[in-house]
Enzyme design. Sequence first.
Site, PDB file in Angstrom:
ATOM      1  N   LYS A   1      36.756  57.702  23.275  1.00 40.55           N
ATOM      2  CA  LYS A   1      36.861  58.073  21.716  1.00 40.55           C
ATOM      3  C   LYS A   1      37.247  59.546  21.803  1.00 40.55           C
ATOM      4  CE  LYS A   1      32.471  55.782  20.875  1.00 40.55           C
ATOM      5  NZ  LYS A   1      31.015  56.162  20.688  1.00 40.55           N
TER       6      LYS A   1
ATOM      7  N   ARG B   1      27.089  64.991  45.910  1.00 38.96           N
ATOM      8  CA  ARG B   1      26.233  66.269  45.121  1.00 38.96           C
ATOM      9  C   ARG B   1      25.501  67.035  46.150  1.00 38.96           C
ATOM     10  NH1 ARG B   1      25.370  63.596  39.157  1.00 38.96           N
ATOM     11  NH2 ARG B   1      26.803  64.665  38.023  1.00 38.96           N
TER      12      ARG B   1
ATOM     13  N   GLY C   1      29.388  66.233  31.873  1.00 38.15           N
ATOM     14  CA  GLY C   1      29.092  66.835  30.903  1.00 38.15           C
ATOM     15  C   GLY C   1      29.253  68.167  30.916  1.00 38.15           C
TER      16      GLY C   1
ATOM     17  N   GLY D   1      33.126  61.231  35.284  1.00 39.15           N
ATOM     18  CA  GLY D   1      32.583  60.204  36.338  1.00 39.15           C
ATOM     19  C   GLY D   1      33.891  59.248  36.695  1.00 39.15           C
TER      20      GLY D   1
HETATM   21  P1  AMP Z   1      34.679  58.897  28.820  1.00 33.94           P
HETATM   22  O1  AMP Z   1      33.428  58.995  29.265  1.00 33.94           O
HETATM   23  O2  AMP Z   1      34.932  59.557  27.516  1.00 33.94           O
HETATM   24  O3  AMP Z   1      35.511  59.692  29.892  1.00 33.94           O
HETATM   25  O4  AMP Z   1      35.179  57.486  28.596  1.00 33.94           O
HETATM   26  C1  AMP Z   1      35.429  56.770  29.775  1.00 33.94           C
HETATM   27  C2  AMP Z   1      35.379  54.953  29.288  1.00 33.94           C
HETATM   28  O5  AMP Z   1      36.502  54.902  28.529  1.00 33.94           O
HETATM   29  C3  AMP Z   1      35.099  53.994  30.160  1.00 33.94           C
HETATM   30  O6  AMP Z   1      34.123  53.395  30.013  1.00 33.94           O
HETATM   31  C4  AMP Z   1      36.616  53.125  30.155  1.00 33.94           C
HETATM   32  O7  AMP Z   1      36.206  51.698  29.844  1.00 33.94           O
HETATM   33  C5  AMP Z   1      36.802  53.640  28.617  1.00 33.94           C
HETATM   34  N1  AMP Z   1      38.149  53.410  27.798  1.00 33.94           N
HETATM   35  C6  AMP Z   1      39.324  53.838  28.721  1.00 33.94           C
HETATM   36  N2  AMP Z   1      40.647  53.207  28.081  1.00 33.94           N
HETATM   37  C7  AMP Z   1      39.834  52.448  27.373  1.00 33.94           C
HETATM   38  C8  AMP Z   1      40.496  51.438  26.244  1.00 33.94           C
HETATM   39  N3  AMP Z   1      41.942  51.327  26.139  1.00 33.94           N
HETATM   40  N4  AMP Z   1      39.754  50.674  25.388  1.00 33.94           N
HETATM   41  C9  AMP Z   1      38.428  50.944  25.357  1.00 33.94           C
HETATM   42  N5  AMP Z   1      37.688  51.875  26.462  1.00 33.94           N
HETATM   43  C10 AMP Z   1      38.604  52.548  27.161  1.00 33.94           C
END
Ligand code: AMP
Length: 397
Positions: free
Chosen positions: A201, A40, A377, A354
Amino acid sequence: MNCLNKKSVEDINVFEKKVLLRCDFNVPLDGNGNISNTKRIDDSLQTIRYLIKNNAKIIIISHLGRPNGSKKPELSLKPVADYLTKILNVNVRFISDDIKKLSKEAFDSLKNSEIALLENIRFYKEEQLNDLDFAKKLASFADIFVNDAFGTAHRAHASTQGVAKFLPSGCGFLIKNEVNILCKILNNPERPFLAILGGSKVSDKIGVINNLIDKVDTLIIAGGMAYTFLNALGYSIGDSIFEADKVSLAADIITKAKDLNVRLVLPVDNVVGENFRADTNSLIVDSDSIPEGYIGLDIGPKSERLFSDIIEDSKTILWNGPVGVFEWENFRHGTLKIAQAIANSNAISVVGGGDSAAAINLLGLENCISHLSTGGGASLALLEGKNLPAIDALDDK
Ligand code: AMP
């Protein structure tokens, strides 16, 4: 999404002026307070060097971590001042005085091309409250405001959005590059255009999916959110992460993709565990045979091959979010394979978020990616088609 119609530092006369420069030096620190990844800071050097070359008197503001409005010595920007001093080979004045007590003449003694770095701006609660008097105070130190803090551009804070109300303003090279590359791939991508969305999610990524669905040729949905889509298709997903209230939304997206002739691809196999634990026993199963009680934690080898083939055939690739629980060594294989496949391809590739960026870093593949975004973000907000308040506040061209 609109391309950048804001002034940049090159459109403003900064010669021998006092320039307030907002950077994003929110870097990771190790247990000893040393900077463990300087990306960064390094990405901000183009703007800083430009200002030095133009004899500007440079007053830099940044935040670091989440001190929540109180002074936390472990979140001091002093290590950043030391790093800047070393890498730029100039003395960087570190100002730890209380900003609210500084007079507007406080920086009159700065010489041409000299740099002052203020202590962590989030030590002041007024920063995140976007307090107008605080923003006015910051503005009083300088003649011009340049914002280059892409990572925090989706937040309206005193040193990002507030201060722009009181000074002639523009963006630095980092913001300009970040916005323009995303703008190019969203508005005029080389085709086939592939987006790979992972993460936990559906609710976090729904804005991005909706904004991308009519722009891409192929959309891969993986990671935790894939299970809500698999459920919408009628598969049993065991105890995998799942959002019951998003199943109909997932079904709508599947239908919309069909109507738009967009290829929507989900994992065809999975690494599933008995528990949601790093050391859980695991099996590889097809998506239509996830055993009851098991949890999907990564994509399986067939999905890795399928996704890698699609990556190889694409000319533009956008990747955001891990395809498995990347934090755990046993379940990061799929994410690393995706990182490697993107790095191997000749496509224009943009990686944000990240964990996806961490996968690229872990493999040392930074130079094989066209653009590694510095802002999770902020880049998500742009991908959702939103305007960023700290960029909106800058002067128009
Ligand atoms: P995001 O910040 O929305 O990109 O999500 C990242 C998070 O998604 C990380 O902490 C991963 O551990 C989680 N993740 C990825 N695949 C899975 C899964 N199959 N089940 C639960 N969490 C997941």
